[in-house]
Design a protein around this motif. Structure first.
Motif: not given
Length: 370
Positions: A59-84
């Motif tokens: 993917e020509a990226g700088s870092s990659c992380k694997l997760f237990a499922s696609g949902m685990a990966a996607a939800t972890a990224l959304v959880q970096t958001l803060r309320p508001g």
């Protein structure tokens, strides 16, 4: 990729990487780690890191992380958001993630707005309507296969100080590399084409750069424990070793099948980015190389009942959820998604595998003709 990152065990000559199942890593008599990078396998898995390194390179990226499922990966990224904070996503996207987004964002006071992926102007209007942190795109979009111009989406996101996340599950890194078009993060349900054998559930995220959001995401993965196990990581690496030949064959088969059924009696529409008739074909031709993917949808005359009958008559296509495996699958998405789905009820989604395409064509023909 076919050589698993040019892996070779210098002691035994083995060309296949071993499975390392250890959950913990020892220290010597002085209390020093034998490997200074490894303490505990929850976030320091030997097998996961091998697969991550190859995906990152693809993917020509700088870092990659694997997760237990696609949902685990996607939800972890959304959880970096803060309320508001605010996230903007397409109305047509992976259904489970869409449903989770609606629930999570309401509970955590995150502003969620949807745009119509068929309308480029609508994306612009929605993103600019309020301060936005993340713009999420899925291209091609499952299961109606709209193709989003990644560069335009990236430029839009960056113009308002947002970051672009591209779900490139269907394209795979062999067809589209979103980071090269400006995406900040690439998401894959690695269960699909990256593994390709319908025997691993996994997710992957690749970052263009290791910024503050990426650091938060890495902490979330380590602390919540949504990791991929050693054996599953090893299977994923095994799947990637054949990804180039599997994807090439699936693309070829999908194109032949799509072309064959354009104008076929009883067929209302064939939706495939590789067809000149596809509404986003020009965009697809610009950012999809080495084929247009193995996914397509067909809408049939006769509505929901006739469409369900056609699906029931198939003999070679397997009636099952998921996509990207070596076997060809068919699914009535409106039936699966239920009330509130934006998917037409006369549409069948096809994941085209690597079988003899003439067998697949004949199977669908007999199902339509009855």
């Amino acid at each position: 990729m076919a050589q698993a990152g040019h892996y070779l065990d210098k002691e035994s000559g083995s060309v296949v990487p071993p499975i390392q199942p250890s959950t913990t890593f020892a220290r010597n008599e002085q209390g020093e780690l034998y490997d200074s990078n490894r303490i505990y396998a929850r976030d320091q898995s030997v097998n996961a890191e091998m697969a991550e390194a190859i995906l990152c390179e693809l993917e020509a990226g700088s870092s990659c992380k694997l997760f237990a499922s696609g949902m685990a990966a996607a939800t972890a990224l959304v959880q970096t958001l803060r309320p508001g904070d605010r996230i903007v996503a397409p109305t047509v996207m992976y259904w489970s993630l869409r449903a989770w987004l609606i629930s999570f964002c309401a509970d955590w006071h995150i502003d969620l707005a949807f745009y119509d992926p068929q309308n480029e102007a609508d994306m612009v209007d929605v993103v600019k309507a309020a301060r936005t942190e993340i713009l999420w795109i899925e291209t091609p979009a499952n299961p109606t296969w709209e193709v989003v111009d990644i560069k335009k989406a990236a430029d839009l996101a960056h113009s308002v100080g947002a970051q672009l996340v591209a779900d490139s599950t269907v394209s795979t890194p062999l067809i589209t590399k979103p980071i090269e078009y400006g995406a900040d993060f690439v998401f894959h349900s690695a269960t699909k084409y990256i593994n390709g054998h319908s025997d691993v559930v996994a997710g992957a995220l690749i970052a263009a750069k290791e910024d503050a959001r990426w650091e938060r995401l890495c902490k979330i993965r380590a602390q919540q424990g949504g990791i991929l196990g050693p054996f599953e990581s090893w299977l994923l690496l095994r799947g990637m070793r054949t990804m180039h030949v599997r994807v090439e064959r699936a693309c070829e088969n999908a194109m032949k099948l799509a072309q064959h059924f354009v104008g076929f009696p009883g067929v209302k529409e064939v939706i495939y980015p590789g067809l000149a008739s596809h509404k986003n074909h020009d965009v697809a031709a610009k950012q999809m190389t080495n084929g247009f993917g193995g996914m397509l949808s067909i809408r049939f005359e006769g509505g929901r009942e006739k469409t369900a009958t056609i699906m029931g008559r198939m003999k070679h296509f397997v009636r099952a959820t998921s996509l990207g495996g070596v076997e060809s699958l068919v699914e009535h998405r409106a039936l699966v998604e239920g009330e509130g789905t934006p998917v037409p009820d006369d549409l069948l989604r096809f994941s085209i595998g690597i079988e003899n395409v003439e067998d697949l064509i004949q199977d669908l023909e007999q199902a339509i003709i009855g």
